[in-house]
Design an enzyme around this catalytic site. Structure first.
Site, PDB file in Angstrom:
ATOM      1  N   GLU A  35      -3.495   4.803   3.466  1.00  0.00           N
ATOM      2  CA  GLU A  35      -2.643   3.657   3.162  1.00  0.00           C
ATOM      3  C   GLU A  35      -1.174   3.944   3.474  1.00  0.00           C
ATOM      4  OE1 GLU A  35      -5.661   3.842  -0.314  1.00  0.00           O
ATOM      5  OE2 GLU A  35      -4.888   5.157   1.254  1.00  0.00           O
TER       6      GLU A  35
ATOM      7  N   SER B 153     -37.684  32.413  18.902  1.00  0.00           N
ATOM      8  CA  SER B 153     -37.501  30.977  18.708  1.00  0.00           C
ATOM      9  C   SER B 153     -36.504  30.348  19.675  1.00  0.00           C
ATOM     10  CB  SER B 153     -37.020  30.704  17.270  1.00  0.00           C
ATOM     11  OG  SER B 153     -35.775  31.337  17.036  1.00  0.00           O
TER      12      SER B 153
ATOM     13  N   TRP C  35     -35.350  28.829  23.266  1.00  0.00           N
ATOM     14  CA  TRP C  35     -34.929  27.737  22.423  1.00  0.00           C
ATOM     15  C   TRP C  35     -36.080  26.773  22.312  1.00  0.00           C
ATOM     16  CZ3 TRP C  35     -30.504  27.952  19.824  1.00  0.00           C
ATOM     17  CH2 TRP C  35     -29.468  28.729  20.314  1.00  0.00           C
TER      18      TRP C  35
ATOM     19  N   THR D  66     -32.847  35.322   8.422  1.00  0.00           N
ATOM     20  CA  THR D  66     -32.312  34.685   9.629  1.00  0.00           C
ATOM     21  C   THR D  66     -31.187  35.520  10.209  1.00  0.00           C
ATOM     22  OG1 THR D  66     -32.912  32.477   8.842  1.00  0.00           O
ATOM     23  CG2 THR D  66     -31.204  32.602  10.525  1.00  0.00           C
TER      24      THR D  66
ATOM     25  N   ASP E 176     -31.898  36.889  13.852  1.00  0.00           N
ATOM     26  CA  ASP E 176     -31.172  36.219  14.937  1.00  0.00           C
ATOM     27  C   ASP E 176     -29.775  36.757  15.182  1.00  0.00           C
ATOM     28  OD1 ASP E 176     -33.408  34.614  15.038  1.00  0.00           O
ATOM     29  OD2 ASP E 176     -32.484  32.937  13.970  1.00  0.00           O
TER      30      ASP E 176
END
Length: 373
Positions: free
Chosen positions: A56, A172, A174, A200, A204
């Site tokens: 505002e 995994s 891709w 993970t 990874d």
């Protein structure tokens, strides 16, 4: 309720402005404002980041003296309290605005209808609820944190057509194509925290950062500060098995949450610049609900869970997930692959139902957004 076509038109514009703060408002809501007089826009603005002017104020500054007698379209109820900035409700009154149209009322206890009441008491005509559904989506995390003290939780998953997220070996990369992976960057970018699990991290060696150059085209024009500040990365690691040289630790901020770790191990991580919190739950596991309450106290509005089947499944099983974001690739990975979610349901009557929010194609892949009943 049926609203005037003119109100819908200008509120849509106000929401377009509000979305410019999608990646930057932090603990604050995303808000846009348009000032209209004699059928023309005379001022507009959006909230960019905490501590800076609200939408505002920017619109009023742009309009100047022309604001007197105008209509203000604001996506969220103007604040009426002194925080890091002065109250916007008083600024609208002082500028002589004649009418204020609002999409959503503010669930913040410091506002909660008081801003609208102040405007009405000043003789300003107030209309509410215009395109409120857009605000419900844009500020869902802020609204939830104000009401429940915890952030909105999205769980992002990628799977093959037969429901596998990785091969048995853990491979995994891709499953999905580039367009889907770019879309993931969007969900990371709008999140205040990204949660993953130690498995993970070990498997990874991920960063889980936002890469501005990898954002989808729709986000190119949105401001961001990712070159100087990344979302908080949260690693759920009961026994602090995360390698001290893990890539994710090389860029702060990182929060490690443990349940059963030695003080020596905790100190070693703190020396790398990480924050370490112990939040023990049952079976020497981290209390996931306690994690969310802690993140709520930090002012985190939206959380993205990017984890394996076990941690993602634990969040779902604990009924802590508000929304699933599932990417499905047109490939088959076989029965030996890892499942999408690892939790157990013994009876058909206990199965979990989801409500589809949207289904959208990204290249050859599909993205399902769904809420959990």
């Amino acid at each position: 309720m049926n609203h005037k076509r003119e109100d819908l038109k200008y509120m849509e514009k106000a929401f377009e402005l509000a979305e410019q703060g999608l990646f930057t408002t932090g603990e604050n809501p995303r808000v846009g404002c348009v000032l209209v007089k004699d059928g023309s826009i005379i001022g507009e603005g959006f909230h960019l980041r905490p501590g800076e002017s609200h939408a505002e104020i920017y619109a009023l500054q742009q309009a100047g003296e022309r604001a007197k007698g105008s209509t203000a379209y604001v996506t969220l109820e103007p604040c009426c309290h002194h925080g890091k900035t002065p109250p916007c409700s008083q600024a609208l009154i002082d500028a002589g605005v004649a009418r204020v149209v609002v999409a959503n009322t503010d669930p913040n206890g410091l506002v909660g209808g008081q801003g609208l009441q102040q405007l009405k008491e000043a003789g300003i005509d107030v209309t509410t609820g215009v395109l409120s559904e857009l605000g419900d989506d844009l500020n869902a995390g802020f609204f939830k944190r104000m009401r429940e003290k915890i952030p909105l939780v999205r769980c992002k998953l990628a799977q093959s057509l037969d429901g596998r997220t990785a091969m048995a070996s853990g491979e995994s990369y891709w499953i999905t194509g580039e367009a889907a992976r770019r879309d993931v960057q969007h969900w990371r970018a709008r999140s205040g925290a990204i949660i993953t699990g130690v498995e993970t991290v070990i498997q990874d060696d991920c960063r889980l950062t936002v890469r501005p150059e990898a954002l989808p085209e729709k986000d190119y024009s949105k401001p961001h500060f990712f070159n100087e500040q990344q979302p908080l990365r949260v690693i759920i690691d009961s026994q602090l098995r995360t390698p001290l040289n893990a890539t994710i630790l090389q860029q702060q901020p990182v929060l490690l949450v443990c349940a059963n770790a030695s003080q020596e191990r905790i100190q070693a991580f703190r020396e790398t610049g990480c924050t370490v919190q112990s939040m023990p739950g049952t079976n020497q596991r981290v209390d996931l609900a306690a994690v969310l309450h802690y993140l709520g106290e930090l002012g985190i509005n939206e959380v993205l869970v990017e984890a394996g089947a076990t941690l993602s499944g634990a969040f779902v099983e604990a009924k802590l997930v508000d929304e699933l974001v599932i990417y499905t690739a047109p490939v088959l990975m076989g029965a030996s692959g890892r499942p999408l979610l690892n939790f157990h349901i013994d009876k058909m009557a206990n199965r979990l139902h989801i409500v589809t929010i949207s289904m959208q194609a990204f290249g050859q892949d599909w993205r399902l957004r769904a809420s959990l009943k």
